[in-house]
Write an enzyme that holds these catalytic residues in place. Sequence first.
Site, PDB file in Angstrom:
ATOM      1  N   HIS A  60       0.929  -1.169  -0.294  1.00 45.00           N
ATOM      2  CA  HIS A  60       0.016   0.069   0.008  1.00 45.00           C
ATOM      3  C   HIS A  60       0.910   1.071  -0.011  1.00 45.00           C
ATOM      4  CE1 HIS A  60       1.112  -0.587   4.261  1.00 45.00           C
ATOM      5  NE2 HIS A  60       1.034   0.695   4.330  1.00 45.00           N
ATOM      6  N   HIS A  74       1.571   6.804  -0.979  1.00 44.41           N
ATOM      7  CA  HIS A  74       0.931   5.967   0.073  1.00 44.41           C
ATOM      8  C   HIS A  74      -0.561   5.830  -0.715  1.00 44.41           C
ATOM      9  CE1 HIS A  74      -1.631   4.579   3.579  1.00 44.41           C
ATOM     10  NE2 HIS A  74      -0.299   4.481   4.104  1.00 44.41           N
TER      11      HIS A  74
END
Length: 151
Positions: A60, A74
Amino acid sequence: MSAIDILAPLAGTLAAMEDVPDPVFAQGLVGPGVAIVPAEEGDVDVLAPLAGKIAKIHPHAFVIMAGSVNVLVHLGLDTVKLEGEGFTVHAATGDRVEAGQRLITWNPGEIRSRGLDPICPVVFMETTATIDYAKQPGEATHASDVIAHAS
């Protein structure tokens, strides 16, 4: 030192960091930057925003270091909870990468369908370089467009 172009890691619409619906990012606790609201709903390749060394990569999120510039990308908010499900990682911590190289594939629509926000903060963390933004919040960007310069 010559300027380093920072590329958009994916296509979408730029958003101000303070508009990211997560106080850690919105208050700049990780560092300054911009966010990208993904444009596409299908599988999306996330690209390296600059050439450098991957300091850390998770399904992620990842950090690339290049001299005085460290960039965190992110993918979505609270996506760590997915424990990698829905993400395909194409690189490893310690790898040297080129700007525009595919690092992760994910599906922002799938993230949204799970009740999570797919917005992607692009953060200049522990960066000593001066950052000049080439695009402003509200502007559309394509993957690999220059969104900032570090010098």
